[in-house]
Design a protein around this motif. Structure first.
Motif, PDB file in Angstrom:
ATOM      1  N   CYS A 154     -67.101 -18.786  76.479  1.00 46.81           N
ATOM      2  CA  CYS A 154     -66.505 -20.592  76.324  1.00 46.81           C
ATOM      3  C   CYS A 154     -67.008 -21.556  77.040  1.00 46.81           C
ATOM      4  N   ARG A 155     -66.909 -22.750  76.462  1.00 53.63           N
ATOM      5  CA  ARG A 155     -67.306 -23.890  77.301  1.00 53.63           C
ATOM      6  C   ARG A 155     -66.308 -24.722  77.781  1.00 53.63           C
ATOM      7  N   ALA A 156     -65.941 -25.019  78.569  1.00 59.27           N
ATOM      8  CA  ALA A 156     -64.693 -25.782  79.511  1.00 59.27           C
ATOM      9  C   ALA A 156     -65.038 -26.891  79.021  1.00 59.27           C
ATOM     10  N   GLU A 157     -65.733 -27.346  78.309  1.00 60.07           N
ATOM     11  CA  GLU A 157     -65.346 -28.696  78.160  1.00 60.07           C
ATOM     12  C   GLU A 157     -64.745 -29.077  76.624  1.00 60.07           C
ATOM     13  N   GLU A 158     -64.964 -27.933  75.759  1.00 63.31           N
ATOM     14  CA  GLU A 158     -64.441 -27.786  74.739  1.00 63.31           C
ATOM     15  C   GLU A 158     -63.121 -27.105  74.751  1.00 63.31           C
ATOM     16  N   PHE A 159     -62.995 -26.869  75.518  1.00 62.83           N
ATOM     17  CA  PHE A 159     -61.337 -25.660  76.093  1.00 62.83           C
ATOM     18  C   PHE A 159     -60.063 -26.585  76.881  1.00 62.83           C
ATOM     19  N   PHE A 160     -61.516 -27.328  77.753  1.00 64.76           N
ATOM     20  CA  PHE A 160     -60.734 -28.401  77.791  1.00 64.76           C
ATOM     21  C   PHE A 160     -59.712 -29.282  77.049  1.00 64.76           C
ATOM     22  N   LYS A 161     -60.701 -30.151  76.742  1.00 61.23           N
ATOM     23  CA  LYS A 161     -60.082 -30.960  75.100  1.00 61.23           C
ATOM     24  C   LYS A 161     -58.971 -30.553  74.740  1.00 61.23           C
ATOM     25  N   ALA A 162     -59.186 -28.745  74.677  1.00 60.15           N
ATOM     26  CA  ALA A 162     -58.469 -28.463  72.926  1.00 60.15           C
ATOM     27  C   ALA A 162     -56.890 -28.008  74.010  1.00 60.15           C
ATOM     28  N   LYS A 163     -56.680 -27.841  75.049  1.00 61.69           N
ATOM     29  CA  LYS A 163     -55.492 -27.258  75.884  1.00 61.69           C
ATOM     30  C   LYS A 163     -54.950 -28.678  76.066  1.00 61.69           C
ATOM     31  N   LEU A 164     -55.883 -29.691  75.783  1.00 67.31           N
ATOM     32  CA  LEU A 164     -54.492 -30.974  76.227  1.00 67.31           C
ATOM     33  C   LEU A 164     -54.269 -31.335  74.929  1.00 67.31           C
ATOM     34  N   LEU A 165     -54.733 -31.261  73.918  1.00 70.49           N
ATOM     35  CA  LEU A 165     -54.729 -32.026  72.357  1.00 70.49           C
ATOM     36  C   LEU A 165     -52.988 -30.356  71.867  1.00 70.49           C
ATOM     37  N   GLU A 166     -53.107 -29.236  72.845  1.00 72.15           N
ATOM     38  CA  GLU A 166     -52.053 -27.861  72.724  1.00 72.15           C
ATOM     39  C   GLU A 166     -51.133 -28.703  73.840  1.00 72.15           C
ATOM     40  N   GLN A 167     -51.410 -29.382  74.412  1.00 76.40           N
ATOM     41  CA  GLN A 167     -49.561 -29.770  75.534  1.00 76.40           C
ATOM     42  C   GLN A 167     -48.873 -31.399  74.706  1.00 76.40           C
ATOM     43  N   VAL A 211     -53.705 -33.683  88.138  1.00 71.26           N
ATOM     44  CA  VAL A 211     -54.550 -32.783  88.084  1.00 71.26           C
ATOM     45  C   VAL A 211     -55.580 -32.260  87.304  1.00 71.26           C
ATOM     46  N   LEU A 212     -54.948 -32.841  85.685  1.00 66.35           N
ATOM     47  CA  LEU A 212     -55.985 -32.715  84.380  1.00 66.35           C
ATOM     48  C   LEU A 212     -56.854 -33.695  84.727  1.00 66.35           C
ATOM     49  N   GLN A 213     -56.348 -35.155  85.282  1.00 69.70           N
ATOM     50  CA  GLN A 213     -57.352 -35.953  85.055  1.00 69.70           C
ATOM     51  C   GLN A 213     -58.473 -35.696  86.400  1.00 69.70           C
ATOM     52  N   ASN A 214     -58.322 -35.318  87.188  1.00 72.42           N
ATOM     53  CA  ASN A 214     -59.718 -35.078  88.364  1.00 72.42           C
ATOM     54  C   ASN A 214     -60.207 -33.805  87.851  1.00 72.42           C
ATOM     55  N   ILE A 215     -59.495 -33.155  86.895  1.00 71.23           N
ATOM     56  CA  ILE A 215     -60.136 -31.783  86.003  1.00 71.23           C
ATOM     57  C   ILE A 215     -61.254 -32.270  85.390  1.00 71.23           C
ATOM     58  N   GLN A 224     -64.491 -33.836  86.835  1.00 70.33           N
ATOM     59  CA  GLN A 224     -65.412 -33.302  87.240  1.00 70.33           C
ATOM     60  C   GLN A 224     -66.633 -32.716  86.004  1.00 70.33           C
ATOM     61  N   LEU A 225     -66.168 -32.076  84.731  1.00 73.23           N
ATOM     62  CA  LEU A 225     -65.965 -31.718  83.795  1.00 73.23           C
ATOM     63  C   LEU A 225     -67.021 -32.648  83.073  1.00 73.23           C
ATOM     64  N   PHE A 226     -66.589 -33.247  83.017  1.00 73.68           N
ATOM     65  CA  PHE A 226     -67.608 -35.052  82.383  1.00 73.68           C
ATOM     66  C   PHE A 226     -67.755 -36.105  83.266  1.00 73.68           C
ATOM     67  N   VAL A 284     -61.885 -50.389  84.568  1.00 78.51           N
ATOM     68  CA  VAL A 284     -61.602 -49.214  84.017  1.00 78.51           C
ATOM     69  C   VAL A 284     -62.926 -48.272  84.558  1.00 78.51           C
ATOM     70  N   ASP A 285     -61.869 -47.069  84.383  1.00 79.63           N
ATOM     71  CA  ASP A 285     -62.636 -45.864  84.889  1.00 79.63           C
ATOM     72  C   ASP A 285     -62.844 -44.854  83.058  1.00 79.63           C
ATOM     73  N   ARG A 286     -63.598 -43.982  83.130  1.00 80.32           N
ATOM     74  CA  ARG A 286     -64.009 -43.012  81.804  1.00 80.32           C
ATOM     75  C   ARG A 286     -62.407 -43.165  81.314  1.00 80.32           C
ATOM     76  N   GLY A 287     -62.245 -44.828  80.627  1.00 77.45           N
ATOM     77  CA  GLY A 287     -61.229 -45.213  80.295  1.00 77.45           C
ATOM     78  C   GLY A 287     -59.560 -45.219  80.881  1.00 77.45           C
ATOM     79  N   LEU A 288     -59.917 -45.492  81.711  1.00 80.79           N
ATOM     80  CA  LEU A 288     -58.308 -44.919  82.843  1.00 80.79           C
ATOM     81  C   LEU A 288     -58.542 -46.617  83.180  1.00 80.79           C
TER      82      LEU A 288
END
Length: 855
Positions: free
Chosen positions: A161-174, A304-308, A311-313, A329-333
């Protein structure tokens, strides 16, 4: 284990489960401790599964694992028990047989089980290919059996389980889940688990936090700096509310129901101790509380997801770049450069949204910016609203290309309601009108979105006329302003259109909009229901109808604007309300009015001679020789040519030119050439209650009649045309053509007695929000015909019942306008007959219709 022993154990465990679950419910009813109930049911099921596992002497190479919500230790009253039967790679018939017996006994004792059988390597492979499986296994909890096998699987999952990939996948799923619910938590029957703002939003936080090794509890996230102490308290309160709601919902529905249906809203409010107020039902108080909670959950989910993600990226400090003196602009935000920006420069409370509109590449705002925005929103007060700079800035927001996302964000963080208090009053306000499916504020934002889409090339194929009109419309942002105000006065009592006009005029004047544009916006707000009413309820073949409508709109610019707003409004109510037929009626009215405004006092094709010439061209195209139509047309009067379009007349003529005196009925059906549905023509010698017979036949087939044109020829034949829609899509339309043509001919030949109207099953919405039916009978402008207008809650067989009453009184039906708005019908009939000249007859018809609509 013998068969008898197994049966005895099933009976004993089933009884214990029922008894203990009843005890858990009693305790919950006393103390209202939701978590204790969830954990208690989890422990109960754990003990039952362990006992059954041991008694079956399951093989040593098997392990029982709790997954999903059960693995999380949150087993709701009627939730499935999700299990993983973990096994070694080798297989044996004995083991398979024992596993099948286990699952069978689990169902026998009363557990609704969802299960899978996998080896550790299969688990890892499935998790790699499917993010849902990976998420389920992340929550895996050892129950009983071979512990080493479970630890092997768990360690392999951690390694893969790679946390970075998992995060991106859950964001897309949401994002996909949000899209399923139209990106809003504000539907009138939301899903408290899956809708935006529901429990799933909180689960997503836990899942990505677990993958990122940030801890499984809210306070762990607080310790790791992901959330503040105040946000922790808000998350806990929001979760508790949703847990209570879902538990009560399961108890009320006696199944795993996650939707807050109208059926349950009053009972839910009572179960949660919520009482009615002087102006709102208890269910409305409950739902407004739910919507406020959902708004908070979606806000916290974003933060919360932005803060995580941060930390992940982790990004290098120099990755941020400056936009202007206030923002970077910070991390595209979008990020404020100074922590006290909104306090020092309150103008930035609006300007931040303008910056986002002007930089669509930005994904949103950073957590600290969103937090500050929320904390400082109260600075938008009366003095703030009076500032000319702020007024100019707010108006500029509507003149940008990327408006919708920012309007929604402004509503999400209460900026829109703070700047427009009238809008703030309708946030979360339910609509019980049987056709809107969103709260008032969300419907308004849907209408603005629809208008914005008319201006986007990507949607030109879906809205060709609207897209063309919008492209030619000068200052089309004025339409967005009109949309913002068109329903803003709902809930105040009285005519919301009239009251909305007052609000719109004051806003436009305060914001320095030109006088002509003010009149346009005010006109649109006051008349946003007019075009729909004329198109769907009045006879467009009557030149006076179009003439009268022309005097209302006055100019081509107003006409185009009203057409655009009307289409956007109807499409923003509910998917059930819009259909191709409504679109055609509106477009016909638009084109006819446009021609009239351009100086055609007599509308083109309104005269029978002009219409006949066009029909002849179509007939020649189909190979019919000149004048072959003449014998049939001698039986048709000018009214027929006024009320039918050229293509429809050509279809009738091609079918009937050689059998105008046919002793047998003629029925033809075809796919509707103007869009979805079927078009059916029935031609026969006139007979009593013919309209009722036709309505009854179509009703039995499950079709809704969306248009009916009733005509009697000079020689006593009925020539009736219908447009039919099948909302439930029983069979493809094409497959029904031959059946209708055959069966309806038999009906018209034999004329069996009319069946009594059936009392169809009312929809849930109609049952819980009863609508008082209305019947109005009035003479038309010439005084020789009458218009019957009916507004009522829809139900199967309704039109058939109406038709029987009209037929019983010998009423001649000339045309019918059938409009269905979700669960509401607004039907208009143009009728004539000698008996209608007597007031007593009109009163009797009106009374009978009301009685039929109420029973």
């Amino acid at each position: 284990m013998t068969v008898q022993n197994g049966a005895n154990q099933v009976q004993e465990l089933r009884g214990r489960l029922r008894q203990e679950q009843d005890r858990l419910r009693e305790r919950y009813e006393q103390d209202g401790n939701a978590l204790a109930l969830l954990k208690g049911r989890t422990r109960l099921v754990d003990s039952v599964l362990d006992e059954l596992w041991q008694s079956l002497e399951m093989p040593l190479e098997c392990t029982l694992v709790a997954v999903g919500g059960y693995g999380r230790g949150e087993l709701y009253p009627c939730s499935d028990v999700d299990l993983l039967l973990l096994v070694t790679e080798d297989t044996s018939p004995a083991r398979e047989s024992r596993l099948e017996l286990l699952v069978s006994m689990l169902w026998d004792i009363g557990l609704e089980v969802g299960h899978s059988v996998r080896s550790p390597s299969q688990c890892v492979e499935e998790a790699y290919n499917d993010i849902t499986v990976q998420t389920t296994l992340l929550e895996g909890r050892y129950l009983t059996g071979n512990r080493k096998l479970f630890e092997t699987m768990a360690s392999q999952l951690v390694q893969t389980c790679r946390a970075e990939e998992f995060f991106k996948a859950k964001l897309l799923e949401q994002a996909e889940r949000y899209a399923k619910y139209n990106d809003t938590p504000y539907s009138l029957e939301p899903n408290c688990k899956e809708s935006p703002g529901g429990l799933r939003d909180l689960h997503v936080i836990f899942w990505v936090a677990r993958a990122a090794a940030l801890g499984p509890h809210w306070r762990d996230l607080c310790k790791n700096g992901v959330v503040t102490p105040e946000e922790t308290r808000q998350l806990i309160r929001a979760e508790q509310f949703l847990r209570q709601l879902r538990i009560r919902l399961h108890f009320l529905a006696r199944r795993g129901e996650e939707r807050i249906l109208f059926d349950h809203q009053e009972s839910l409010a009572a179960a949660l101790g919520i009482k009615a107020t002087s102006t709102k039902r208890a269910s409305e108080v409950l739902m407004q509380r739910y919507y406020r909670n959902a708004k908070l959950v979606t806000q916290l989910n974003t933060l919360v997801l932005q803060n995580i993600e941060a930390q992940l990226f982790p990004q290098e400090q120099d990755s941020a770049f400056v936009l202007d003196e206030d923002f970077q602009v910070d991390r595209g935000l979008l990020d404020m450069r100074d922590n006290d920006l909104f306090a020092q420069k309150p103008t930035a409370l609006l300007r931040c949204f303008l910056v986002l509109e002007q930089h669509p590449e930005l994904k949103g705002m950073t957590t600290r910016t969103l937090r500050a925005l929320w904390m400082e929103r109260k600075r938008i007060d009366a003095a703030y609203r009076r500032d000319p700079a702020h007024r100019a800035l707010f108006l500029e927001l509507f003149q940008q290309k990327h408006l919708i996302h920012e309007l929604r964000r402004m509503n999400q963080y209460d900026i829109l309601g703070q700047y427009l208090p009238a809008f703030g009053h309708i946030v979360g306000q339910m609509q019980h009108d049987l056709f809107h499916i969103y709260t008032v504020d969300q419907h308004i934002l849907q209408v603005v979105r629809n208008l914005r889409r008319f201006a986007m090339p990507d949607f030109a194929h879906e809205y060709p006329l609207c897209s063309r009109l919008m492209a030619d419309f000068d200052r089309h942002w004025l339409l967005y302003v009109a949309a913002l105000f068109h329903d803003i006065a709902k809930g105040r009592g009285g005519d919301h259109s009239r009251k909305g006009m007052v609000d719109a005029r004051r806003f436009c004047q305060d914001h320095g909009i030109d006088a002509d544009d003010i009149e346009l916006v005010v006109f649109l707000v006051g008349n946003h229901l007019t075009m729909s009413a004329v198109a769907q309820k009045q006879d467009l073949s009557d030149p006076d109808v179009v003439t009268n409508f022309t005097t209302i709109v006055k100019t081509e610019r107003r006409l185009a604007a009203l057409y655009l707003l009307t289409v956007a409004d109807i499409r923003g109510t509910s998917p059930k309300v819009w259909n191709v037929w409504k679109g055609k009626l509106l477009e016909d009215l638009f084109r006819m009015t446009l021609q009239h405004l351009r100086g055609n006092a007599v509308l083109p094709l309104a005269g029978s001679a002009a219409r006949q010439d066009e029909v002849r061209q179509i007939l020649r195209y189909h190979g019919l020789r000149p004048d072959i139509e003449a014998p049939f047309w001698r039986h048709l009067d000018g009214v027929y040519f006024l009320r039918h379009d050229a293509e429809e007349i050509a279809w009738h003529t091609r079918t009937l030119y050689y059998r105008a005196e046919s002793p047998d009925p003629v029925v033809r059906a075809r796919l509707n050439p103007f869009g979805e549905g079927l078009q059916v023509m029935a031609y026969c010698q006139d007979q009593p209650e013919l309209f009722a017979r036709l309505c009854g036949y179509f009703s039995r087939l499950g079709y809704s009649i969306v248009d009916a044109k009733i005509h009697t020829t000079r020689h006593g034949y009925a020539l009736d045309s219908f447009v039919l829609l099948d909302a439930k899509e029983h069979l493809p339309y094409r497959d029904m053509v031959a059946l209708i043509e055959h069966d309806l001919v038999e009906q018209l030949k034999t004329c069996p007695p009319l069946a009594p109207p059936t009392r169809g099953r009312l929809s849930r919405q109609v049952r819980h929000f009863p609508f008082e039916p209305k019947v109005e009978v009035r003479a038309d402008e010439r005084g020789n015909r009458f218009i019957i207008s009916i507004t009522a809650a829809d139900r199967p067989g309704l039109l058939y019942g109406i038709a029987r009453i009209l037929g019983r009184h010998g009423v001649n039906l000339e045309t019918a306008k059938i409009a269905t708005l979700g669960e509401l019908v607004e039907d208009t009939f143009l009728v004539s007959g000698p008996e209608l000249g007597h007031t007593s007859t009109l009163v009797r018809i009106e009374q009978e219709l009301l009685e039929a609509l109420q029973t």
